[in-house]
Each structure stands twice: as C-alpha cells, then as structure tokens.
Design a protein around this motif. Structure first.
Motif, PDB file in Angstrom:
ATOM      1  N   LEU A   1       0.817  -1.210   0.000  1.00  0.00           N
ATOM      2  CA  LEU A   1       0.000   0.000   0.000  1.00  0.00           C
ATOM      3  C   LEU A   1       0.856   1.267   0.000  1.00  0.00           C
ATOM      4  O   LEU A   1       0.444   2.327  -0.487  1.00  0.00           O
ATOM      5  N   LEU A   2       2.086   1.158   0.534  1.00  0.00           N
ATOM      6  CA  LEU A   2       2.932   2.339   0.745  1.00  0.00           C
ATOM      7  C   LEU A   2       3.959   2.558  -0.358  1.00  0.00           C
ATOM      8  O   LEU A   2       4.777   3.474  -0.251  1.00  0.00           O
ATOM      9  N   VAL A   3       3.952   1.732  -1.415  1.00  0.00           N
ATOM     10  CA  VAL A   3       4.989   1.850  -2.450  1.00  0.00           C
ATOM     11  C   VAL A   3       4.806   3.113  -3.273  1.00  0.00           C
ATOM     12  O   VAL A   3       5.687   3.972  -3.325  1.00  0.00           O
ATOM     13  N   ASP A   4       3.677   3.233  -3.948  1.00  0.00           N
ATOM     14  CA  ASP A   4       3.373   4.442  -4.714  1.00  0.00           C
ATOM     15  C   ASP A   4       1.872   4.504  -4.944  1.00  0.00           C
ATOM     16  O   ASP A   4       1.112   3.647  -4.474  1.00  0.00           O
ATOM     17  N   LYS A   5       1.442   5.513  -5.672  1.00  0.00           N
ATOM     18  CA  LYS A   5       0.003   5.728  -5.868  1.00  0.00           C
ATOM     19  C   LYS A   5      -0.631   4.569  -6.613  1.00  0.00           C
ATOM     20  O   LYS A   5      -1.729   4.105  -6.253  1.00  0.00           O
ATOM     21  N   ASN A   6       0.034   4.077  -7.649  1.00  0.00           N
ATOM     22  CA  ASN A   6      -0.518   2.986  -8.453  1.00  0.00           C
ATOM     23  C   ASN A   6      -0.687   1.713  -7.623  1.00  0.00           C
ATOM     24  O   ASN A   6      -1.718   1.044  -7.667  1.00  0.00           O
ATOM     25  N   TRP A   7       0.334   1.388  -6.826  1.00  0.00           N
ATOM     26  CA  TRP A   7       0.256   0.208  -5.966  1.00  0.00           C
ATOM     27  C   TRP A   7      -0.817   0.393  -4.892  1.00  0.00           C
ATOM     28  O   TRP A   7      -1.519  -0.537  -4.536  1.00  0.00           O
ATOM     29  N   CYS A   8      -0.905   1.591  -4.387  1.00  0.00           N
ATOM     30  CA  CYS A   8      -1.890   1.886  -3.337  1.00  0.00           C
ATOM     31  C   CYS A   8      -3.306   1.627  -3.841  1.00  0.00           C
ATOM     32  O   CYS A   8      -4.102   0.959  -3.179  1.00  0.00           O
ATOM     33  N   ILE A   9      -3.619   2.151  -5.011  1.00  0.00           N
ATOM     34  CA  ILE A   9      -4.969   1.994  -5.565  1.00  0.00           C
ATOM     35  C   ILE A   9      -5.281   0.516  -5.799  1.00  0.00           C
ATOM     36  O   ILE A   9      -6.378   0.039  -5.479  1.00  0.00           O
ATOM     37  N   SER A  10      -4.310  -0.222  -6.335  1.00  0.00           N
ATOM     38  CA  SER A  10      -4.532  -1.641  -6.613  1.00  0.00           C
ATOM     39  C   SER A  10      -4.710  -2.449  -5.328  1.00  0.00           C
ATOM     40  O   SER A  10      -5.559  -3.342  -5.256  1.00  0.00           O
ATOM     41  N   THR A  11      -3.913  -2.132  -4.310  1.00  0.00           N
ATOM     42  CA  THR A  11      -3.985  -2.875  -3.055  1.00  0.00           C
ATOM     43  C   THR A  11      -5.262  -2.568  -2.297  1.00  0.00           C
ATOM     44  O   THR A  11      -5.879  -3.462  -1.716  1.00  0.00           O
ATOM     45  N   VAL A  12      -5.665  -1.310  -2.301  1.00  0.00           N
ATOM     46  CA  VAL A  12      -6.885  -0.912  -1.602  1.00  0.00           C
ATOM     47  C   VAL A  12      -8.084  -1.680  -2.155  1.00  0.00           C
ATOM     48  O   VAL A  12      -8.954  -2.141  -1.407  1.00  0.00           O
ATOM     49  N   ARG A  13      -8.135  -1.843  -3.451  1.00  0.00           N
ATOM     50  CA  ARG A  13      -9.234  -2.596  -4.060  1.00  0.00           C
ATOM     51  C   ARG A  13      -9.310  -4.012  -3.508  1.00  0.00           C
ATOM     52  O   ARG A  13     -10.392  -4.526  -3.221  1.00  0.00           O
ATOM     53  N   LEU A  14      -8.142  -4.637  -3.358  1.00  0.00           N
ATOM     54  CA  LEU A  14      -8.110  -6.027  -2.917  1.00  0.00           C
ATOM     55  C   LEU A  14      -8.455  -6.151  -1.433  1.00  0.00           C
ATOM     56  O   LEU A  14      -9.200  -7.053  -1.033  1.00  0.00           O
ATOM     57  N   ILE A  15      -7.913  -5.251  -0.607  1.00  0.00           N
ATOM     58  CA  ILE A  15      -8.170  -5.307   0.830  1.00  0.00           C
ATOM     59  C   ILE A  15      -9.643  -5.084   1.135  1.00  0.00           C
ATOM     60  O   ILE A  15     -10.229  -5.761   1.985  1.00  0.00           O
ATOM     61  N   TRP A  16     -10.267  -4.160   0.412  1.00  0.00           N
ATOM     62  CA  TRP A  16     -11.653  -3.806   0.702  1.00  0.00           C
ATOM     63  C   TRP A  16     -12.648  -4.545  -0.182  1.00  0.00           C
ATOM     64  O   TRP A  16     -13.836  -4.206  -0.219  1.00  0.00           O
ATOM     65  N   LYS A  17     -12.174  -5.575  -0.864  1.00  0.00           N
ATOM     66  CA  LYS A  17     -13.064  -6.398  -1.669  1.00  0.00           C
ATOM     67  C   LYS A  17     -13.889  -7.330  -0.791  1.00  0.00           C
ATOM     68  O   LYS A  17     -15.046  -7.628  -1.075  1.00  0.00           O
ATOM     69  N   GLN A  18     -13.307  -7.808   0.311  1.00  0.00           N
ATOM     70  CA  GLN A  18     -14.005  -8.746   1.197  1.00  0.00           C
ATOM     71  C   GLN A  18     -13.679  -8.446   2.660  1.00  0.00           C
ATOM     72  O   GLN A  18     -13.069  -9.255   3.350  1.00  0.00           O
ATOM     73  N   PRO A  19     -14.084  -7.295   3.171  1.00  0.00           N
ATOM     74  CA  PRO A  19     -13.707  -6.912   4.533  1.00  0.00           C
ATOM     75  C   PRO A  19     -14.429  -7.702   5.624  1.00  0.00           C
ATOM     76  O   PRO A  19     -13.969  -7.707   6.762  1.00  0.00           O
ATOM     77  N   PHE A  20     -15.547  -8.359   5.300  1.00  0.00           N
ATOM     78  CA  PHE A  20     -16.336  -9.027   6.334  1.00  0.00           C
ATOM     79  C   PHE A  20     -16.272 -10.549   6.268  1.00  0.00           C
ATOM     80  O   PHE A  20     -16.973 -11.214   7.012  1.00  0.00           O
TER      81      PHE A  20
END
Length: 556
Positions: free
Chosen positions: A97-116
C-alpha cells in the motif's frame, strides 16, 4: 706542493659538478622552459581536466536517465493479478500500500473487496461511516449515534470495492463498534440498528455489484430486518452478478423466492442449518424455483435437518449439465418419493464431488439410482456417519467410477460391527490414482494396506479409522508401516484411542515421507512429554518451519 693543491682543486671541482648534476635532476622539466611556454602548457592542462570532468558528469547523468527509463511500471490489471496471491496476507498488502500511488490503488481494491469474510473488526465500520455524506452523518448524530471519532472523510470510496459480504460478521463488527462506546444496552441496540441500515443503504447505492452474499439469521440481536438487501430498489442491479449465495437458518420470510427475482447467475448455492420439518409446501417450492432458474449452478449444498428436501432436489433436473458439486447433510429420507430425488441427482453426469453425511435412509434402495449411473468426472466421494450401512453403495460407486476417483472418504457409526470390503475394492479398482483416503481398517487387512501403499505413488493424505480392539498389535506394526508410506504422503492420521505409542521413535526414524501433519486420536486425551520431545526433534530435522501445534492436526 703544487701537485697536492691540484689534486684538492680537482676533487673540489668534481664534487661541485656532482652536486650541480643532482640539482639539475631535481628541477622539474617544465621549469627549464620559458615562462610563457610554462603558462601555456598549464592552461591547456587545466582546460583538458575540466573538459574530462564535464564529460564524466554527462556520462553519469546519461546513466541515471537510462536507469530511470529502465523502471517498468506495471499496469493495474497486472498488479491485481500479482496481489491476488497475497489476499490472505494483510501485512504484505499493507506494505504494498505504501509503495506508490498505483500500488496503493490496486492494493486498496483487494483489501476492501471482502472486509467481512471471517473478520469482525469495528475499525472497518468507522472507515465505512466516514464514506457517508455529511447529511447522512448528521442524521445519525441527531438520532444519538456517537461519531466523534469520524474526523475526516474517507480517502477512497471504499464501498465501491465491496464484492463479498457476510452479514453475520458485518453485524458483529457493528455490534463491537457500538459496544466500544460503552453506552447502555438499549442505546447500543438502537445504535447498532441505525448504523446497519445506513451502511446497507451505502452498499446498495455505491457498490457496483456483489459476488458473494451470506445471510445468517443467527446472532443478529434485535435487528431482524437486515436482509434489507434483497428489497432495496437497486437490488436487481446490486445482486444481478451474484455468484455465491449462502442462506443460514432463515425461516421468518420467503427469502428464496425474493432472491430468485434478482439472482439467476448463481454458481454456488448453500442452504445451511435449515429445518424442513413442518415446513409449508410453498416454501419447498420456493427453494425448488431458486435452484431451477439458475443459468449455471455448479455447487449445491443442502444442510437441512428434518424431513428430506425431496422437492428441492428434484430441481436438479434443470442443472444436469452444469452441476459438479453436491452435498447433503443431516437429511431424513423416509418416503418413497426419496427415490425420485436421487434419480434427479443421478442425472447430473458431470458431477465431480459427492458428499453425503449424517443422513438417515429408511430404505437403502433410495440410493440405488447412484449405483446405476456412471459419472465420468467423479473424483471425490465422501460418505460419513450415515444411519444405515451404506458401505455397499460406497463400494459400488468405486467400482463404477474407478478411473476418475482421487479422493475417497468413508466413516460409519456402525463400522465396528460390519466387515467392509472397501479397502479390498480400492486395491482392486483404484490404487495408483488416489490422492486422499480415509477408511475403516482392520488388522487382517494389513496385506491389502501394504499393496495399496506400494502402488500409491500420488497419495498425499491417509487416515485409518481403527483397528478397533486390535490397537496394540497395530502399534507394533507402526515402524514397518513408516517404511511403506510413499514419499508423496504429507498428512497421516490414525484412530488409536487408548494405547501408549511405545514405537513412536522407531516410526519417526523409519519415515521416508516428509510429513506436514501427524495425528493420533488418543493424543487429544493425553500425549506424553517424551512423545512431544521426539516430535519436536523430528520437526527440527525435517520440517523446522512447521509449528508443533500445526503438526499435530487431524486431516478431517
């Protein structure tokens, strides 16, 4: 006298000449040149040095530019494919998440795809509350909801990324969030209800589509209206691409018919802990309609205690080409119509997995349609704790489908009283292809077991249930058994209840297979300290990365 003076003078001239020669040798060559030549040469040298320095600097800059040009920026789709391998490793994902903007956007999608899914963190709820509009937050505050910790709007539209939701875990997370505020129980329940409804509206309006939905009627406190999702005005859009639906113990409304209106593309359907006793016929018909109207249903599980789900099973006639996985748990089959239910199941010729556990059959002939059918792709059969001796059905299924079978699991409450021919049938019809095997075992079957292990070069998991009453003799056989276990074996489980394993050291020493798990059922009651030391030594030498607790696990 004159001669003496001449010698002294000559010696003096020689010394002077030698000193003069040494002085000339010490003088730099350029100092013998005229002054203007020396200055000219010095200028040319300085200019040449500065020019070389500039060339070196330019070369360095070019190299730096080339290095920057060589940095490859992966597109978002590629990053998402890579990050999928870390979807269960939140620590790694947070680092990405902390690498750069592009990585952040891609990682955020995956983390918040199934939060529950398997998560109940109240922090998730705070993040979603920060996604609400100012008007919605003010409305919650007006109704007594404490939002003092929501100080700034969300960095992303997290609800847009939601694809999988477990409503029980969602409710538990909201409940944990309100409990953290340390208010009275009445206020907590009211706050939980308000937050749940506000966030459900957020999901329905912001989420593009949902892929997995788990509805569970247990553990929801006083908020009985949470299946609001199928009744929202955006439900048809929100649930159209739903591929997995699990409905757990919902009896107060006809949720099946409501879901059928919006979701016709289910790949996986599970009806869990659902009581069919005294259920109105129209409810049976609703489940029938839900199964029937799916375009490509591949996985169906009926965990239905009570009267048999005959009518829902008849709907399998409409899924004969697509169905590959069927599970039936805790169902009673007592009427003659049960035979027709298994005819519908036998028509599903593309079946790959068949699981029947904890079911009661008043007449064993109800399962007869399964014996008469060849399933060319069937690779897994699991019969467990059936209230009739179903070993004959299991044996016939092995004979009929031996070429494709890979996983075989059989256990029965009455297996102590009956002599099964399961092991003999497996050795005869399906030996070399097996990957996983769990079966009852008797000491007199040792020759067949030796034959099985000699030819099973792909076997990865083995569980032997028994031998009942002959455990001590089997313990003496363990060191020999260790040498027979194939190198491919990774999981080994033995049902030895009351015997001290006094051959464990020899067994571990003779092992050729590199085990990842080893389980003796008696260890759940008592395991000796010396046995623990032996196992730790074995792990240290063979699998130091595996923890002792993870090693001593049952296969099933």
């Amino acid at each position: 006298m004159a001669q003496t003076i001449k010698k002294i003078f000559c010696v003096g001239l020689k010394k002077k000449h030698q000193s003069t020669q040494r002085t000339q040798d010490k003088i730099p060559q350029n100092k013998t040149k005229p002054k203007w030549k020396r200055l000219f040469s010095l200028g040319r040298k300085i200019k040449k040095d500065s020019k070389n320095q500039k060339i070196e600097q330019d070369n360095h800059n070019v190299q730096e530019i080339d290095k920057k040009k060589k940095v490859v920026i992966l597109p978002t789709d590629c990053l998402l494919e890579i990050f999928k391998y870390f979807r269960d490793d939140l620590k790694t994902l947070h680092s990405c998440l902390l690498v750069d903007k592009n990585w952040c956007i891609s990682t955020v999608r995956l983390i918040w795809k199934q939060p529950f899914l398997n998560k109940k963190s109240p922090i998730i709820i705070d993040v979603y509350l920060s996604c609400l509009t100012l008007h919605e937050r003010k409305n919650l505050i007006k109704n007594g909801v404490n939002l003092s910790n929501i100080t700034k709007p969300a960095s992303f539209h997290y609800a847009n990324f939601l694809r999988h939701i477990d409503m029980k875990n969602f409710y538990a997370a909201v409940d944990a969030r309100t409990a953290r505020m340390k208010e009275s129980k009445i206020i907590e329940n009211r706050t939980t209800n308000l937050i749940c409804r506000a966030l459900c509206r957020l999901f329905m309006t912001k989420c593009e589509n949902l892929q997995t939905l788990r509805l569970n009627w247990n553990y929801v406190g006083e908020w009985k209206g949470y299946p609001i999702l199928p009744y929202h005005r955006n439900a048809s859009t929100f649930l159209y691409e739903l591929s997995e639906l699990t409905i757990h113990k919902i009896n107060t409304r006809d949720i099946f018919l409501d879901m059928e209106k919006h979701s016709k593309n289910l790949i996986k359907l599970e009806i869990m802990d659902y009581c069919f006793d005294n259920l109105p016929e129209h409810r049976h018909e609703s489940i029938y309609t839900l199964i029937k109207n799916q375009n490509n249903l591949q996985h169906c599980k009926l965990f239905a205690y009570g009267t048999c789900p005959v009518i829902p099973m008849k709907a399998l006639d409409f899924q004969t080409k697509s169905l590959t996985h069927f599970e039936l748990i805790y169902a009673k089959f007592i009427s003659d119509e049960s035979y027709n239910a298994f005819i519908s199941l036998s028509n599903c010729r593309n079946l790959k997995t068949l699981i029947i556990e904890y079911c009661y059959f008043e007449n064993q002939d109800f399962l007869q349609p399964l014996i008469n059918t060849h399933f060319p792709h069937l690779h897994k059969i699991r019969f467990g704790s059936l209230q009739c001796n179903a070993s004959e059905i299991f044996v016939e299924l092995i004979k009929k489908n031996s070429s494709s079978l890979r996983d075989l699991h059989y256990s029965d409450d009455v297996s102590r009283q009956f002599n099964h021919l399961i092991l003999e049938t497996i050795v005869t019809y399906s030996t070399t292809s097996l990957i996983s095997l769990s079966i009852p075992f008797r000491n007199y079957q040792t020759p067949q077991l030796i034959t099985l292990l000699s030819f099973s070069n792909q076997l990865q998991s083995l569980k032997l249930i028994g031998p009942y009453g002959h455990e001590r003799a089997f313990v003496e056989f363990l060191p020999i058994l260790a040498k027979l276990l194939p190198n491919s074996l990774r999981h080994f489980s033995l049902d030895l209840n009351w015997v001290i394993i006094n051959t464990l050291q020899q067994f571990l020493s003779n092992l050729n297979a590199r085990l990842n798990t080893l389980y003796i059922s008696g260890w759940s009651r008592r395991i000796r300290d010396e046995d623990v030391i032996m196992i730790k030594d074995y792990l240290q030498q063979n699998n130091p990365e595996i923890d002792l607790h993870d090693f001593l696990k049952d296969i099933t």
